[in-house]
Design a protein around this motif. Structure first.
Motif, PDB file in Angstrom:
ATOM      1  N   ARG A 575      72.476  29.550  90.121  1.00 30.16           N
ATOM      2  CA  ARG A 575      73.491  29.663  90.832  1.00 30.16           C
ATOM      3  C   ARG A 575      73.063  30.868  91.626  1.00 30.16           C
ATOM      4  NH1 ARG A 575      76.567  28.226  86.542  1.00 30.16           N
ATOM      5  NH2 ARG A 575      77.077  29.846  85.505  1.00 30.16           N
ATOM      6  N   LEU A 576      72.779  31.909  91.416  1.00 28.97           N
ATOM      7  CA  LEU A 576      72.212  32.696  92.187  1.00 28.97           C
ATOM      8  C   LEU A 576      71.700  32.361  93.029  1.00 28.97           C
ATOM      9  CD1 LEU A 576      72.415  36.364  91.847  1.00 28.97           C
ATOM     10  CD2 LEU A 576      70.150  35.900  92.437  1.00 28.97           C
ATOM     11  N   ALA A 609      59.734  31.934  89.013  1.00 28.51           N
ATOM     12  CA  ALA A 609      59.381  32.307  87.076  1.00 28.51           C
ATOM     13  C   ALA A 609      60.204  31.131  86.505  1.00 28.51           C
ATOM     14  CB  ALA A 609      60.257  33.129  87.058  1.00 28.51           C
ATOM     15  N   LEU A 610      61.433  30.545  88.449  1.00 27.79           N
ATOM     16  CA  LEU A 610      61.719  29.112  87.270  1.00 27.79           C
ATOM     17  C   LEU A 610      60.745  28.692  87.344  1.00 27.79           C
ATOM     18  CD1 LEU A 610      64.730  28.043  86.834  1.00 27.79           C
ATOM     19  CD2 LEU A 610      64.614  27.106  89.316  1.00 27.79           C
ATOM     20  N   MET A 620      65.329  22.646  80.351  1.00 27.68           N
ATOM     21  CA  MET A 620      66.263  23.064  81.614  1.00 27.68           C
ATOM     22  C   MET A 620      65.807  21.810  82.074  1.00 27.68           C
ATOM     23  SD  MET A 620      65.148  27.635  81.489  1.00 27.68           S
ATOM     24  CE  MET A 620      65.744  27.237  83.496  1.00 27.68           C
ATOM     25  N   VAL A 621      65.379  21.300  82.388  1.00 24.64           N
ATOM     26  CA  VAL A 621      65.297  19.928  83.310  1.00 24.64           C
ATOM     27  C   VAL A 621      66.779  19.791  83.711  1.00 24.64           C
ATOM     28  CG1 VAL A 621      63.890  17.942  84.139  1.00 24.64           C
ATOM     29  CG2 VAL A 621      63.292  19.311  83.366  1.00 24.64           C
ATOM     30  N   PRO A 622      66.759  18.453  82.909  1.00 19.12           N
ATOM     31  CA  PRO A 622      68.412  18.452  83.273  1.00 19.12           C
ATOM     32  C   PRO A 622      69.944  19.208  83.322  1.00 19.12           C
ATOM     33  CG  PRO A 622      67.845  17.964  80.694  1.00 19.12           C
ATOM     34  CD  PRO A 622      67.187  18.864  81.457  1.00 19.12           C
ATOM     35  N   LEU A 623      69.385  20.605  82.812  1.00 20.54           N
ATOM     36  CA  LEU A 623      70.496  21.969  84.041  1.00 20.54           C
ATOM     37  C   LEU A 623      70.101  21.671  84.727  1.00 20.54           C
ATOM     38  CD1 LEU A 623      72.365  23.784  82.541  1.00 20.54           C
ATOM     39  CD2 LEU A 623      70.414  25.526  82.186  1.00 20.54           C
ATOM     40  N   VAL A 624      69.104  21.757  85.253  1.00 17.65           N
ATOM     41  CA  VAL A 624      68.877  21.993  87.056  1.00 17.65           C
ATOM     42  C   VAL A 624      69.546  20.548  87.782  1.00 17.65           C
ATOM     43  CG1 VAL A 624      67.302  22.168  89.092  1.00 17.65           C
ATOM     44  CG2 VAL A 624      66.228  23.294  86.464  1.00 17.65           C
ATOM     45  N   TRP A 629      71.062  22.193  91.956  1.00 18.17           N
ATOM     46  CA  TRP A 629      70.047  23.147  92.699  1.00 18.17           C
ATOM     47  C   TRP A 629      69.649  22.506  93.608  1.00 18.17           C
ATOM     48  CZ3 TRP A 629      65.059  24.890  92.898  1.00 18.17           C
ATOM     49  CH2 TRP A 629      65.510  26.052  93.806  1.00 18.17           C
ATOM     50  N   LEU A 630      69.033  21.286  93.157  1.00 23.31           N
ATOM     51  CA  LEU A 630      67.918  20.944  94.051  1.00 23.31           C
ATOM     52  C   LEU A 630      67.710  19.852  95.131  1.00 23.31           C
ATOM     53  CD1 LEU A 630      65.626  18.589  90.863  1.00 23.31           C
ATOM     54  CD2 LEU A 630      64.869  20.265  92.544  1.00 23.31           C
TER      55      LEU A 630
END
Length: 634
Positions: A575-576, A609-610, A620-624, A629-630
């Motif tokens: 989010r940041l 780092a992400l 983390m892929v589905p989280l992104v 974000w994409l």
């Protein structure tokens, strides 16, 4: 004496009391009475009688056969005698008489000159006795002492003026100096202007005696700095100081000059000091005093003038290290390259003497305010320059870390340092001593040292990372005090993150192994969602980048639970990171105009780092995707 005391205790009215007192003064002068007898007299007389005498005189009633000036003289003399006992000086009834005494000094009674002198001396005796009480300055300030004493200076005789200045100086040397100046700026500025004129018009020998008092009456840093009268007075004072500092003086004579110079530097920087050549001379003088004062055998008590020399050194570091950049506001005319090298050379010798001195300090001396002053001054140098004294600095790291840890663990309970910090005006220090202050001064130096392999290995061997995590945890707790996050930045927290980031990048194998980094991840997961708001976005960017840089070093093929720090932190970080791309994002967009100079590089490092996190933790892929974000990147 016993018969007189019985008569005093059995007195039926004021006349009997006064008669008994008169008998006692005939039997034995006050300076020959022991403390126990004096206390018996004080308890028998009490404070009601002198208070009634003063009130009767001020109101001008006809109930007394004595004229008002005699009532005042008698009342003030009794109060002066009673105030020699600290319990009496703190009594509410005596404190209630303070406004009358101040009015007598400010306006002056219409009485004979000899009586007026005696009465003024008694008034000052009472006020001084109150001022030295633990909360005495507050009592005097709340009862109008400052304007009354300033008026007393205008019409008083030389002896009375000295007493008024002494009492004002006592108030200004307390922790209330900022409050006094904010409440009575015009009156105190008038006093300083008067003292500066007297200083500049005095002979060189008299000026030496006036330095300490003039320094005391300087306004605190930032107060009335734009006042042209004040600036003009400071220019004249510097003009009077220059020939004195250029002459041959003993160490005893040099001390007051350097302390006054340090206070003037604190107020206006190098802007009004004079030509660069004199600035170099001033720094050289201060550095010579420091070297002579510190390169003494262990056990030698350093001169009290050295903290003033330290302030000159700190200001010189700021000036000499800004060569090649636009001169900051309040700076002197730029030094030449040769002058700058000369200044850095003498500074290096003085800071080397500080290192030598600190190496001799035993942990039992950590509460000594002078050790803290030396530590702080050295940190100002290390914040700018760590390479020139590297061979001496690295062996000193155990002291620097141990000293900072000791104060933090003490939690600000060290009475000596806390008392010194509450009254010191150098560098505009204010606020209570918390124990974290030592580490806060050291943090900029740790940022440089942690980037170099040798010092970094030494720091890690001292568990500096654990100390930094503890500092961040304490600071975060303080920031959230009261259930809400303060909008004020804390640059020390940001610097601590930079030091830890250096360690995470250069020593990645330590992150999965050391408990301190696990504690840090939990802290960042808790803090990042809350700290993401205007005013704290640079700290949020530090938390985000540091958290992701650690997360990429932990392999986790399966997703953690929804409330686990391993999942909370990436969600808040996404989010940041997105907030820099989406001006309408919630909770707060990353302010490109106001924060990007400091947050932009952290944002780019956070993106790298992400990518590392996604490779190490495929869940983390589905989280992104879910965070959208994409979509905002495209």
């Amino acid at each position: 004496m016993e018969r007189c005391l019985r008569a005093l205790q059995q007195a039926e009215n004021d006349s009997h009391t006064l008669a008994a007192l008169l008998l006692i003064t005939r039997v034995c002068p006050a300076n020959q009475l022991d403390r126990a007898t004096l206390k018996r007299i004080f308890e028998a007389v009490g404070l009601s009688l002198p208070a009634r005498l003063l009130v009767t005189a001020v109101r001008g009633t006809d109930s007394s056969s004595l004229p008002p000036h005699q009532l005042l003289s008698l009342g003030t003399a009794l109060l002066a005698a009673l105030s020699t006992d600290p319990d009496m000086a703190a009594h509410p009834q005596l404190l209630a008489s303070v406004p009358i005494l101040l009015a007598l000094l400010a306006d002056g009674p219409a009485s004979q000159r000899q009586q007026r002198r005696s009465m003024a001396a008694d008034c000052y005796q009472v006020l001084t006795a109150v001022c030295v009480l633990p909360n005495g300055p507050e009592q005097l300030l709340s009862r109008g002492a400052v304007p009354a004493l300033c008026r007393a200076l205008e019409h008083g005789r030389p002896r009375g003026q000295d007493r008024a200045l002494g009492l004002l100086g006592c108030l200004l040397s307390s922790r209330l100096k900022d409050k006094l100046w904010s409440k009575h700026p015009a009156e105190l500025l008038s006093v300083f202007l008067r003292l500066s004129r007297d200083f500049c018009g005095a002979s060189s020998e008299d000026r030496l005696d006036r330095c300490a008092r003039l320094a005391l009456f300087l306004p605190p840093r930032g107060a009335r700095a734009e006042d042209q009268e004040l600036r003009g007075a400071v220019v004249c004072v510097w003009a009077a100081l220059r020939p004195m500092l250029q002459s041959k003086l003993t160490a005893r004579q040099m001390g007051p000059l350097l302390v006054l110079s340090a206070c003037l530097l604190d107020l206006f920087g190098w802007e009004l000091v004079g030509p660069p050549r004199f600035c170099c001379l001033l720094v050289n003088r201060a550095c010579v005093e420091v070297r002579m004062g510190l390169e003494e055998p262990p056990g030698h008590r350093p001169s009290p003038l050295l903290p003033g020399c330290y302030r000159i050194m700190e200001a010189a570091v700021e000036q000499a290290c800004c060569q090649g950049a636009p001169p900051p506001q309040g700076s002197a005319p730029s030094l030449t390259l040769q002058q700058s090298r000369q200044v850095l050379g003498v500074l290096e010798e003085a800071f080397s003497a500080q290192i030598y001195h600190l190496q001799q300090v035993d942990p039992s001396g950590y509460a000594d305010p002078f050790v803290f002053a030396t530590f702080r001054c050295l940190c100002s140098w290390l914040a700018e320059e760590t390479s020139s004294l590297r061979d001496q600095v690295t062996p000193l790291l155990p002291f620097l870390i141990g000293y900072s840890r000791s104060h933090m663990q003490a939690g600000g309970s060290e009475q000596d340092v806390r008392g010194w910090m509450s009254t010191v005006s150098v560098s505009g220090e204010s606020g209570a001593w918390t124990g974290d202050d030592a580490l806060r001064y050291l943090l900029p130096a740790l940022c440089h040292l942690s980037a170099e392999e040798g010092p970094r290995k030494a720091l890690l061997g001292l568990d500096a990372q654990g100390l930094l995590v503890d500092f961040l945890s304490r600071s975060w707790t303080s920031l959230r005090a009261g259930g809400r996050v303060s909008p004020d930045r804390d640059p020390s927290m940001e610097t601590a993150c930079s030091v830890l980031l250096n360690v995470v990048v250069t020593e990645p194998q330590r992150v999965p192994e050391e408990p301190a980094f696990g504690v840090l991840e939990d802290l960042l997961a808790e803090a990042l969602p809350v700290v993401h708001k205007p005013g704290l976005l640079v700290l949020a960017a530090n938390f985000c980048t540091l958290g992701l840089m650690m997360a990429r070093l932990r392999a986790a093929p399966a997703p953690p639970g929804p409330s686990r720090p391993e999942k909370v932190l990436p969600c808040a970080a996404l989010r940041l990171l997105r907030s820099a791309l989406d001006p309408g994002s919630s909770p707060a967009p990353l302010e490109v105009e106001s924060s990007w100079d400091e947050a932009g590089e952290l944002w780019r490092l956070g993106l790298q780092a992400l990518g590392g996190c996604v490779r190490a933790q495929p869940w983390m892929v589905p989280l992104v995707r879910e965070e959208g974000w994409l979509q905002h990147v495209m």
